[in-house]
Structure formats: C-alpha cells, structure tokens
Design a protein around this motif. Structure first.
Motif, mmCIF file in Angstrom:
data_model
loop_
_atom_site.group_PDB
_atom_site.id
_atom_site.type_symbol
_atom_site.label_atom_id
_atom_site.label_comp_id
_atom_site.label_asym_id
_atom_site.label_seq_id
_atom_site.Cartn_x
_atom_site.Cartn_y
_atom_site.Cartn_z
ATOM 1 N N PHE A 38 -40.145 31.276 -17.427
ATOM 2 C CA PHE A 38 -40.111 32.752 -16.838
ATOM 3 C C PHE A 38 -39.201 33.855 -17.847
ATOM 4 C CE2 PHE A 38 -42.151 30.639 -13.460
ATOM 5 C CZ PHE A 38 -43.133 31.564 -12.781
ATOM 6 N N GLU A 44 -34.384 35.340 -13.169
ATOM 7 C CA GLU A 44 -33.375 34.334 -13.542
ATOM 8 C C GLU A 44 -33.376 33.138 -12.649
ATOM 9 O OE1 GLU A 44 -29.792 36.402 -13.957
ATOM 10 O OE2 GLU A 44 -30.393 37.915 -15.155
ATOM 11 N N VAL A 45 -33.175 32.056 -13.299
ATOM 12 C CA VAL A 45 -33.101 30.543 -12.409
ATOM 13 C C VAL A 45 -31.920 30.694 -11.629
ATOM 14 C CG1 VAL A 45 -33.291 28.154 -12.566
ATOM 15 C CG2 VAL A 45 -34.790 29.468 -14.027
ATOM 16 N N LEU A 99 -36.243 31.650 -8.384
ATOM 17 C CA LEU A 99 -36.202 32.887 -9.348
ATOM 18 C C LEU A 99 -35.602 34.021 -8.777
ATOM 19 C CD1 LEU A 99 -39.505 32.318 -11.283
ATOM 20 C CD2 LEU A 99 -37.223 31.886 -12.094
ATOM 21 N N ASP A 140 -40.476 32.150 -5.197
ATOM 22 C CA ASP A 140 -40.701 30.760 -5.299
ATOM 23 C C ASP A 140 -42.216 30.522 -4.936
ATOM 24 O OD1 ASP A 140 -40.522 30.561 -2.661
ATOM 25 O OD2 ASP A 140 -38.687 29.150 -2.609
#
Length: 525
Positions: A144, A150-151, A284, A302
């Motif tokens: 991604f 962002e994770v 995310l 998600d």
C-alpha cells in the motif's frame, strides 16, 4: 475492599477522592491514587460482575445508536469488561490540531500526552509498543506504499479485563472502598464547591458520598447526563458555554466493498497475529498529508471476514461473543445446528489458527472492506436529558447521533484509495458498493462502534469547553471528569489507551495537590 450502598452507614461516607465509575479509566485512577497514598471511594452502579443493565436505556432521536445500551456495561470493571483490549494512540496531528478540522486541537502538549500514553501502555502490559509496522516483527508490508495510507498496529492488551485483573488487589486494600450497586444521581455542592454525590440503588436506598475531589469516570453518556442533571443552574454544571453534551462522537463504520474472489493474501495481511505475549492487528490509516490535501477527517481501512447466518465459524464466534458479555446467545439453537451440520470449515479454521495463518472464508462468509472514520469534534450529534425517567427516577439520556458530508467524503476517498492500490499492487480486486456516492444511503448504512467521546470536551478557554486541560470542570471546584467524554477530537484510534493515560495524569495531579506525589508518573499496578 468491597461493600454495597445499602450496607453503608446513613451518615455521609468520606474519603480523599471519590471516583464514580470502575471502568479502565476509573480503576487506573483509583489504584494509582492509592499507590500515591490517597484514601479512595470507588462508586459502581452495578455489582461484582460487569453486565448489560436496564439503567443503560437511552432515547434516540437521530440515527440508530445501539451502543448506547448494549455497548455499555455496569459492574466492577465497567464497560472495560466488554472491551477486546484494543490499544492505539492518537496520531500527532490529532493532538496538535488540523486547521481543516475546526476545534480539533488538544490543550495538552503532545510530548506530555505521549509520556502518559507510555505509562498507560505499561498499565496494559504492552510496554515498548510503537504501534507502527515494525511491531509486526516480520517483513513490513509495502503493497500500500504510495496510496497515502500508512500502516498502524493495534495492540490487544493481555490485561484487557481490567476488573478481573485488579479485583483481588482492590478487595485486599483497606484504602480503596468499592461501593457496589449505587448509581450517582446528583453531584452535590456546598457553596461554590463540589463535595461529593448522592447515590441511589434500585431498592430506593440513598446515601451521600463525600470527598475533597470528585471524579466522574462513567463514560461519555453518563458523565454528560450527571452534569446536565446537577447544580442549581438550569443547564447543569460546567455548561457556561452551552457545550455540555455537545460534540458527541463515535467511530462510525461501513462495509464499502467486497474482495472478489476472496484473497488469502488480503486476509493474511490484516489478520491478527501473536507477537510476544499478546496479539496485534494491522490497519491502514489515512495519512495526514492525504487528509490535509482534501480536507478530510481521520479514517482507517481493513478487511473483515463477515460470517453469514449459516456459517459454522460465525456461529461459534457469535456464541463466544455473547458468553464473553455474560449473556445467553440470542440464537443458540440455530448456531449449534450450524456447527453440527457443517463442522469442516470450523476444523479448517482451527488448523489454520494453530499454524498462525489466515483461513479462507467458508462458503457462507465474505471478505469485506471495512472503513471507519472519526467525526467532526463539534458536529450535530449531542446528549440531552429526555423527559423519560429510569427506575431510579432520573431522566434518561436523549442521544441524537448522526453522520454527515464530512464522514461521507472521508470514507469514500479512503475506500477508493484502498481499492485502487489493492488492484494496482496485484494484491486483490475490491468491488466497491454501488451506493457509495449516495449520501442518504451512506448515512442509513452507518453503524456505531461503542467509542463514545466528546460530550464534556476539554479546552483551555471556558468559552470553548466543559473541563480545563487538567480535567477540572469549569466553575465547579473539586469536580473532575476523566474518560473519552473530555476528548476535544478523537481521531480514529481506539480510545482506551488515551483514557487511561489521562486518568494516570489526573492521579498525579490530585496526589500532588495532597503533597503525596512520588517522583515521576506512576503506572504501577
């Protein structure tokens, strides 16, 4: 030690600090105050075991808000006994403020809040968590990258049932008196200073509890209701600016797409996995640059396996969820029948879990894209007092909860970014719902998430909030509020870590007032 309201002497009971509510925030506050030498009264509306309760009844005038009833519990441990343990801190920009999100700035310095969040992480036995991709302890996913998302990593605390964890400690401590079965029905004043509360139980027993400092820690709905119904002024305590009950926030969520065909890689990306002594789950989040670029709220995405009524795996999970809330599964016979009729998917699920990998959905389940957003800090949602009275004779909360164009724009952009990047990276194809652009359909599909916040908002100026940066109620010396209700804005992080951080911070402040503070911020339990 434990007692009940009806067993208290009829004379007022006194302590250094009275804490109303024994959820994670109330328990963290009470135990840390005790560690610092204070005598604490802890008033809890329910009994020794936390459960859903008829006093949770609310009147709704906006969108359905089932979490007002079934998303709260009364009893030692409070709603924390329904909590799955999810811990995640607010984003930096959630705290420092975003010009495109009015009234979103916190009046607490970011560095100070982070220090107390570290203490809260210690309280929940997840010290050292960074909440970033590195916490996954493996290959950092890159599929991604470039999406503006962002994770972040949600940590599921191994000590999530705080009431169960602290029950013996509290029971054996003569300096903490837990009063069960008593509901605060009025905050009491002597002159301009708050001196305690009047409590009542379902049998009609009434007692007065007094303290030098009174802290309301009973959730965003009850904190607002108690303040609205107390004091000589018609608007209640702390309502000089008319903001008491305003700005109700939750984390509404939607299923906005389906992974077709169901992708094991996609499921594995978002699955919960064990790291050390507890589980974590990646999400995310919509990055601050993407938010700023289009003037959006915070959001995360998600994928979730959503089990249909005939899924045996879903049947087991439904039964487990009900038992975890100490209630009878609503469709017990049906769910048992599904397990007996189709055991193979359940066996496959168990085998995959033992190997630490995600099982593909069974034939009666789907892999859906879930999007969750924050809400505008001072939107149209709020708490008022309804004309209906509960079993204690107290006016019930009237909840007006809604979602609007800001949430719609944020969720739509998040879903489109997710779907586009998933396909571009070869991870999976995501078919978005055909009603995504329809605001009316979007509003009708909104579901609440039991993350109640914002009804007694914190502000540096009494014209902009109900409590000051130290959680003291404006205009009511001796009265404090802790919990999600004081959040000026709530981002999309699960709120419990921040609630406990504020509780530990308040404990240190109250103890310092008594000149009993120890060095450094305490979080020992």
């Amino acid at each position: 030690m434990f007692t009940s309201l009806r067993h208290l002497d009829e004379r007022p009971v006194e302590a250094d600090v009275l804490v109303v509510g024994s959820g994670p925030g109330g328990l963290a506050l009470a135990t840390d105050l005790r560690r610092r030498g204070a005598e604490v009264l802890l008033l809890e509306s329910g009994g020794r075991r936390s459960a859903l309760h008829p006093l949770n009844e609310v009147l709704t005038t906006g969108l359905p808000f089932p979490g007002g009833g079934t998303g709260r519990a009364r009893g030692f441990g409070g709603t924390g006994q329904l909590w799955a343990g999810g811990c995640m801190p607010l984003e930096d920009t959630d705290v420092t403020g975003r010009p495109w999100v009015p009234s979103s700035t916190w009046p607490v310095p970011l560095e100070e809040l982070r220090r107390w969040q570290d203490c809260a992480a210690h309280f929940f036995s997840i010290p050292g968590a960074t909440f970033g991709a590195a916490d996954l302890e493996g290959e950092v996913p890159t599929c991604f990258d470039g999406s503006g998302m962002e994770v972040r990593v949600l940590h599921l605390s191994p000590r999530f049932r705080v009431g169960d964890v602290l029950r013996t400690t509290v029971a054996n401590d003569p300096g903490i008196t837990v009063v069960l079965g008593g509901t605060a029905v009025e905050v009491l004043e002597d002159g301009d200073r708050v001196t305690g509360v009047r409590a009542r139980d379902l049998s009609g027993t009434e007692r007065v509890l007094r303290a030098r400092a009174t802290v309301l820690a009973c959730g965003a709905l009850e904190n607002a209701r108690l303040l609205l119904g107390s004091g000589a002024a018609p608007g209640g305590l702390g309502n000089h600016a008319g903001l008491l009950g305003a700005g109700l926030q939750d984390h509404p969520h939607w299923y906005l797409g389906e992974v077709l065909p169901p992708s094991a890689r996609m499921g594995a990306f978002f699955r919960a996995r064990r790291v050390g002594d507890h589980r974590v789950r990646p999400k995310l989040v919509l990055g601050s640059a993407a938010q700023r670029e289009q003037g959006l709220l915070g959001a995360f995405a998600d994928v979730q396996v959503v089990h249909g009524p005939h899924s045996p795996v879903g049947a087991v999970k439904r039964m487990a969820d009900a038992l975890g809330q100490r209630r009878r599964p609503p469709a017990l016979g049906h769910d048992v029948a599904q397990v007996l009729a189709r055991p193979a998917p359940l066996v496959r699920e168990v085998r995959h879990r033992r190997r630490g990998i995600a099982a593909p959905p069974d034939d009666h389940s789907r892999l859906l894209l879930r999007v969750q957003t924050e809400q505008p800090p001072l939107g149209d949602s709020r708490i008022r007092l309804s004309p209906v009275r509960d079993a204690l004779g107290v006016r019930t909360p009237e909840v007006h909860w809604t979602v609007g164009a800001a949430e719609h724009a944020t969720a739509t952009e998040t879903a489109r970014r997710f779907a586009a990047q998933a396909e571009a990276s070869g991870l999976a194809r995501v078919r978005l719902v055909d009603w995504l652009a329809d605001l009316s359909a979007f509003r009708a599909a909104a579901a609440d998430y039991n993350h109640h916040a914002g009804t007694t908002r914190m502000a540096a100026d009494p014209a902009e909030g109900v409590v000051d940066p130290d959680c003291a109620v404006y205009g009511s010396p001796g009265l404090y509020v802790v919990g999600g209700s004081v959040f000026p804005s709530s981002g999309v992080a699960n709120p419990t870590l921040t609630i406990v951080a504020l509780a530990l911070r308040l404990a240190a402040s109250l103890a310092e007032d008594r000149h009993t503070a120890t060095s450094g911020p305490g979080a020992d339990v």
